[in-house]
Design an enzyme around this catalytic site. Structure first.
Site, short mmCIF file in Angstrom:
data_model
loop_
_atom_site.label_atom_id
_atom_site.label_comp_id
_atom_site.label_asym_id
_atom_site.label_seq_id
_atom_site.Cartn_x
_atom_site.Cartn_y
_atom_site.Cartn_z
N SER A 13 -30.55 -37.48 22.93
CA SER A 13 -29.72 -37.71 24.13
C SER A 13 -28.23 -37.69 23.79
O SER A 13 -27.42 -37.24 24.61
CB SER A 13 -30.12 -39.03 24.82
N ASN A 14 -27.86 -38.14 22.60
CA ASN A 14 -26.44 -38.03 22.22
C ASN A 14 -26.05 -36.57 22.03
O ASN A 14 -24.97 -36.15 22.43
CB ASN A 14 -26.18 -38.84 20.94
N MET A 90 -31.94 -39.50 11.18
CA MET A 90 -32.48 -40.69 10.54
C MET A 90 -32.82 -40.51 9.05
O MET A 90 -33.77 -41.11 8.55
CB MET A 90 -33.73 -41.17 11.30
N ILE A 92 -31.12 -40.77 5.11
CA ILE A 92 -29.96 -41.18 4.31
C ILE A 92 -29.50 -39.98 3.48
O ILE A 92 -30.33 -39.28 2.89
CB ILE A 92 -30.33 -42.38 3.43
N HIS A 109 -23.67 -44.93 15.55
CA HIS A 109 -24.57 -46.00 15.12
C HIS A 109 -24.68 -47.06 16.22
O HIS A 109 -23.65 -47.48 16.77
CB HIS A 109 -24.06 -46.64 13.83
N GLU A 174 -23.00 -45.21 24.10
CA GLU A 174 -23.00 -44.24 22.99
C GLU A 174 -22.60 -42.85 23.47
O GLU A 174 -21.80 -42.16 22.84
CB GLU A 174 -24.39 -44.15 22.35
C1 GRF Z 1 -29.17 -43.67 19.03
O1 GRF Z 1 -29.22 -45.00 19.43
C2 GRF Z 1 -28.34 -43.53 17.81
O2 GRF Z 1 -27.23 -44.35 17.79
C3 GRF Z 1 -29.33 -43.97 16.75
O3 GRF Z 1 -30.54 -43.38 17.13
C4 GRF Z 1 -30.52 -43.20 18.54
C5 GRF Z 1 -30.72 -41.75 18.78
O4 GRF Z 1 -30.87 -41.46 20.14
N1 GRF Z 1 -28.89 -43.64 15.43
P1 GRF Z 1 -30.79 -39.97 20.65
O5 GRF Z 1 -31.70 -39.15 19.75
O6 GRF Z 1 -29.37 -39.52 20.58
O7 GRF Z 1 -31.31 -40.02 22.05
#
Ligand code: GRF
Length: 222
Positions: A13-14, A90, A92, A109, A174
């Protein structure tokens, strides 16, 4: 116009917020590629539907992190991006990987760093009974969820919140915050000065700090 590579692991979604803002001309950027380390990431379909090139670099298909990162670097560099955005990515990343992209690697984050680095941020915030929570966009350094902060957005924690309601409210922030941070990068307005980020013309740029008032716990977009 800057070129972006966006790294995802899931929903995207971001990433979708960035694609939409680029399409709408709100950020001066072209999305060169979206890369997922998970083949099943829903965000890949969203990107493809928007006409954005996608690639999968599945970490499970490599013998070790070094091999995975070499393949990831090849996919990123093939798109020649000015900026790499970790948008729900996700994995590192090693210090060598981070060093390669110093100053052009951003992460979103879901907490007000330096509080709650790592995972399960919303659950941990609720367990601690904090009144305020939120999200951070920062440049990536070798330490996980550290690095110079570009923007932070806060939400008030409501009495009735559970992990899902709090996560949803933070996520809405976000999306706005990430677009603003990327817009500033693309306009060459960000400078890293030690541990801090200087924003040229900051007083004219609302939105790098977003906070709820004490009257309204569920801040709505302006
Ligand atoms: C978001 O909350 C981001 O900050 C975290 O994982 C989530 C990812 O959401 N690291 P999306 O895949 O952007 O919907």
């Amino acid at each position: 116009m800057k070129r972006l590579a966006i790294l995802i692991s899931g929903r995207g979604s971001n990433m979708a917020a960035l694609i939409e803002s680029a399409r709408a001309g709100e950020i001066d950027a072209a999305i060169g590629i979206v890369i997922s380390n998970r083949p099943e990431a829903a965000g890949l379909k969203i990107a493809a539907a928007a006409g954005v090139a996608t690639a999968i670099v599945d970490h499970r298909s490599f013998a070790d992190r070094g091999e995975f990162e070499r393949s990831l670097i090849a996919a990123i560099d093939g798109a020649a991006p000015d900026l790499i955005v970790l948008a729900g990515f996700m994995r590192i990343l090693s210090p060598a990987f981070v060093a390669r992209y110093t100053g052009r690697l951003l992460n979103i984050h879901p907490s007000l760093l330096p509080a709650y680095p790592g995972v399960d941020t919303h659950r941990r915030a609720l367990a601690d009974g904090v009144r305020i929570h939120g999200c951070t966009v920062h440049f990536v350094t070798a330490d996980v969820d550290c690095g110079p902060i570009v923007a932070q957005g806060a939400v008030a924690v409501a009495d009735g919140d559970d992990e899902a309601t709090l996560a949803a409210r933070v996520l809405a922030v976000e999306h706005r915050l990430l677009v603003r941070a990327v817009r500033l990068f693309c306009a060459d307005r960000l400078t890293i000065a030690g541990a801090r980020v200087r924003i040229r013309g900051e007083t004219a740029e609302p939105g790098v700090l977003e906070a709820p008032s004490d009257k309204a716990t569920n801040s709505a977009p302006p």
